[in-house]
Design a protein around this motif. Structure first.
Motif, mmCIF file in Angstrom:
data_model
loop_
_atom_site.group_PDB
_atom_site.id
_atom_site.type_symbol
_atom_site.label_atom_id
_atom_site.label_comp_id
_atom_site.label_asym_id
_atom_site.label_seq_id
_atom_site.Cartn_x
_atom_site.Cartn_y
_atom_site.Cartn_z
ATOM 1 N N HIS A 53 0.898 -1.104 -0.104
ATOM 2 C CA HIS A 53 -0.072 -0.107 -0.006
ATOM 3 C C HIS A 53 0.836 1.260 -0.213
ATOM 4 N N ASP A 57 5.830 4.728 5.302
ATOM 5 C CA ASP A 57 6.789 3.670 6.039
ATOM 6 C C ASP A 57 6.926 2.430 5.087
ATOM 7 N N HIS A 58 6.153 2.240 3.748
ATOM 8 C CA HIS A 58 6.266 1.296 2.896
ATOM 9 C C HIS A 58 6.727 1.212 1.701
ATOM 10 N N ASP A 159 -0.095 -4.080 5.843
ATOM 11 C CA ASP A 159 -0.754 -3.380 7.137
ATOM 12 C C ASP A 159 -2.192 -3.879 7.065
ATOM 13 N N HIS A 198 -4.844 -1.486 12.392
ATOM 14 C CA HIS A 198 -3.693 -2.329 12.452
ATOM 15 C C HIS A 198 -4.059 -3.373 13.845
ATOM 16 N N HIS A 224 6.151 -5.142 12.232
ATOM 17 C CA HIS A 224 5.143 -3.819 12.359
ATOM 18 C C HIS A 224 4.998 -3.322 13.587
HETATM 19 ZN ZN LIG Z 1 2.847 0.465 7.980
#
Ligand SMILES: [Zn+2]
Ligand SMILES: [Zn+2]
Length: 256
Positions: A53, A57-58, A159, A198, A224
């Motif tokens: 996605h 952070d990815h 996520d 999450h 994560h």
């Molecule tokens: Zn993330």
């Protein structure tokens, strides 16, 4: 499949790195920490990044990976994801404002990046691997990725909060060797976990029951965890009984 952890945390510090995993030294699952971990030679060997996605952070290391690739030359880097995530990357990241459009650099016929849209729940070929995105529940379009080399399949959740479709898909995979699964917040932050899409250890434990009896011993590799909550989440995860769970650490390497 050779599986290396480049980053496995939900945040960053000198001891924590954002999510990125390397398969067979040539395919990345997400790009949270690639260029801060791999040498230039290792970076050049990456053929594709499969993106779960569009959260920063990815995806953030796509920036330097693309920039370096332009100077290194060689085949274009394939960035594969679901159509909505690719649209986000084009509009908000490689938009000639935040970062150059490397799908047109050095010129439109010699591209540094090729975007490969992957239809949800359909299996596509990405650089010789069979990849199936399965939509999951997060705050933006997000997909778990099922990646097969023909003999082994690994499932990467990206996520996600609680979801059913992913588990339904996992039931149907006979050669599934591991699930790389997210968990982020401690149980006392359940509300925050819910609104941000999450897991906490409690919600994860409930979710893992969906593996059923047949796959109850499937290796589940957890990633994560938010660095601030690392210790408490690890303690809470230790209380989940009778599951083949491992909390991933930086530099971990497995043959899956
Ligand atoms: Zn993330
Ligand atoms: Zn996210």
């Amino acid at each position: 499949m050779d599986f290396k952890v480049l980053g496995c945390h939900g945040g960053e510090s000198p001891k924590h790195q954002c999510p990125a995993f390397l398969l067979d030294n040539r395919i990345c699952l997400d790009a949270g920490s690639i260029t801060n971990v791999l040498t230039l030679k290792q970076q050049q060997k990456i053929e594709a990044v499969i993106v779960s996605h569009g959260h920063m952070d990815h995806v953030r290391d796509l920036a330097m990976l693309a920039d370096t690739r332009t100077q290194q030359g060689g085949p274009p880097l394939v960035v594969a994801s679901t159509p909505g995530t690719i649209a986000v990357l084009k509009k908000h990241f490689f938009n000639d404002k935040l970062w150059p459009d490397f799908s047109r650099i050095p010129d439109p016929t010699q591209r540094t990046i090729i975007f490969q849209p992957l239809k949800p729940e359909v299996t596509s070929d990405v650089c010789g691997y069979k990849v199936t995105p399965v939509p999951v529940d997060h705050t933006v379009e997000a997909a778990a990725m099922l990646v097969s080399d023909g003999s082994t399949t690994v499932a990467y959740s990206g996520d996600t909060g609680p979801t059913d479709k992913l588990w339904e898909h996992l039931h149907g995979i006979d050669n599934l060797s591991a699930l790389i699964m997210e968990v982020a917040f401690p149980n006392e932050r359940a509300k925050l976990a819910t609104v941000s899409g999450h897991h906490t250890p409690d919600s994860l434990a409930k979710e893992l029951k969906k593996l059923g009896v047949k796959k109850r011993d499937l290796p589940v590799l957890l990633f994560h965890i938010k660095p601030v909550f690392q210790r408490v989440v690890e303690k809470e995860l230790a209380r989940i009984k009778a599951r083949n769970n491992t909390i991933l650490q930086l530099d971990d390497e497995y043959v899956l």
